[in-house]
Design an enzyme around this catalytic site. Structure first.
Site, PDB file in Angstrom:
ATOM      1  N   CYS B 235    -106.179  11.381  16.873  1.00 46.31           N
ATOM      2  CA  CYS B 235    -107.393  12.996  16.441  1.00 46.31           C
ATOM      3  C   CYS B 235    -106.216  13.373  15.597  1.00 46.31           C
ATOM      4  O   CYS B 235    -105.975  13.434  13.854  1.00 46.31           O
ATOM      5  CB  CYS B 235    -107.452  13.154  17.646  1.00 46.31           C
ATOM      6  N   ARG B 240    -106.224  14.467  21.867  1.00 44.69           N
ATOM      7  CA  ARG B 240    -107.606  13.223  21.876  1.00 44.69           C
ATOM      8  C   ARG B 240    -108.232  12.043  21.882  1.00 44.69           C
ATOM      9  O   ARG B 240    -108.069  11.613  22.650  1.00 44.69           O
ATOM     10  CB  ARG B 240    -109.053  13.887  20.929  1.00 44.69           C
TER      11      ARG B 240
END
Lengths: 159, 285
Positions: B235, B240
């Site tokens: 990410c 994430r």
């Protein structure tokens, strides 16, 4: 001042004489504490952030978003006869962002246009929170301050 | 039924098991003050920035520092650790992934995280527990199975990559999350061949994970990822993609998934690495 914030540039002394009196008091209050206590103080500021007045709560379109923050936060600036009034809207699940807003509210609400425009851009980094909160998270406060100054300039016919 | 259902606990299970010996609840948030506003009773806080990251090198803490951290938090090597946090468990998943680098045997996520716990009106406390220090062993960190570095990604081009950022970050229209601060990447776009599967597609509306069938429909059927594929997820800073790593590894049972924690803040600043702009995957993916 006796205790220096860890975030002082080059570890050197930080003079807060260039800040409006209330903001200088806030900065020195942080500087006098240990790092864990500074976080607790920031939490207190987050709790003390006043609610939006009804007229703004009902008309959030008048508020400016602050995308530099890691949480949805909005601010409004009103200039009334040379005096600056600040309003913030930040969710309770983002206490760090609320804390930054609380510091700016406590330090700058009611200050004069000249005082607000003269606030140095490094103020967020004088709170001694760079290590605990991370410079990145502090960028949210940089963003709020920059936006406040821009609005004050515009509303005072200075730009 | 998830592939490794023991890796995920429900709010009601945790509520029923709070305070049991051998169980430690850890809160790991993006917001550094959130724990202090009220947390699951008895839980301890682990901060990703000040406690899991090395403060000098861009890396995680070393084995000695991790052992010292665990000891200080009162976590023993054979404890069951339940991690939860704000923002859809991003930082909780990231902490779980770091615990996994050190091979902590039993570490689980609370499904729905902090939001679900509060939404159900379950108890919170502002009391910071004092847990007796433990004698946590110094265990070497095993990066290779679940962590990819930039050179690994370069050598991996042509094999499956999953970009879990927002569509605007993928195309290069912007270099950071909408409404988030810019962590400074000089170039925008994605790694050649990477599929765009934003992390949030794995989350249901209430912030809990989707069911196994729903997840398989996305990753296995739509994206064509096979359970034994060699897959790297990334990410912007690796938080994430930890969420997606958790989904692929523990919920779907994929066996060879790595998280590239350098992610876009490294790739988007590195000299002469290939980048694709726009919505097409590019490369040989």
């Amino acid at each position: 001042m006796t205790a220096l914030p860890d975030g002082a540039p080059n570890g050197g002394p930080v003079a807060n004489g260039d800040l409006p009196a209330r903001l200088a008091e806030v900065v020195e209050e942080f500087g006098a504490l240990t790092e864990p206590d500074r976080l607790q103080l920031l939490l207190e500021f987050s709790r003390e952030l006043p609610d939006l007045p009804a007229r703004l709560a009902a008309d959030r379109g008048r508020m400016e978003p602050v995308p530099e923050c890691q949480a949805p936060v909005f601010l409004a600036v009103e200039v009334d006869g040379g005096t600056v009034h600040l309003f913030f809207d930040a969710p309770p699940e983002s206490p760090t962002t609320r804390g930054f807003a609380g510091v700016l509210h406590q330090g700058l609400d009611g200050a004069t246009v000249e005082e607000v425009l003269a606030v140095p851009v490094d103020v967020p980094h004088r709170l001694g929170l760079d290590r605990a909160v991370s410079p990145l998270r502090l960028r949210g406060m940089d963003g709020m301050l920059a936006r406040i100054k821009r609005q004050v300039r515009r509303q005072s016919g200075l730009s | 039924m998830y592939a490794h259902p023991e890796r995920l606990v429900t709010t009601s299970w945790l509520h029923d098991n709070l305070g049991k010996p051998g169980l430690v609840v850890v809160e790991s948030d993006e917001d550094v003050l959130l724990y202090d506003t009220g947390h699951i009773p008895g839980s301890v806080k682990v901060d990703w920035h000040t406690e899991l990251n090395d403060q000098v090198t861009r890396d995680y803490v070393d084995p000695e520092a991790f052992a010292a951290l665990m000891s200080r938090k009162g976590i023993a090597r054979d404890d069951t650790v339940i991690i939860y946090g704000d923002k859809n468990n991003w930082w909780a998943a990231y902490a779980l992934w770091v615990f996994t680098l050190f091979g902590h045997p039993d570490v689980r996520l609370l499904d729905g995280g902090r939001t679900a716990w509060l939404a159900e009106g379950r108890p919170t406390s502002t009391e910071v527990p004092t847990r007796p220090a433990t004698d946590y062993p110094v265990v070497s960190r095993s990066d290779a199975p679940i962590r990819a570095f930039k050179d690994d990604v370069l050598a991996h081009l042509g094999r499956p990559l999953v970009d879990v950022r927002s569509p605007q970050e993928y195309t290069g229209e912007r270099t950071h999350m909408p409404d988030y601060p810019d962590e400074g990447a000089l170039r925008g776009g994605h790694i050649p061949g990477a599929a765009s599967v934003p992390w949030a597609r794995a989350a249901a509306e209430d912030g809990r994970f989707k069911t196994r069938n729903e997840l398989a429909a996305i990753y296995t059927e739509e994206q064509g990822l096979k359970p034994d594929d060699d897959i790297i997820a990334y990410c912007r800073i690796g938080e994430r993609s930890s969420h997606t790593w958790f989904v692929l590894t523990h919920l779907l049972g994929y066996t060879r998934v790595r998280n590239y924690d350098g992610s876009w803040t490294e790739w988007g600043n590195a000299v002469r690495v290939p980048i694709v702009k726009g919505p097409e995957r590019g490369g040989t993916g």
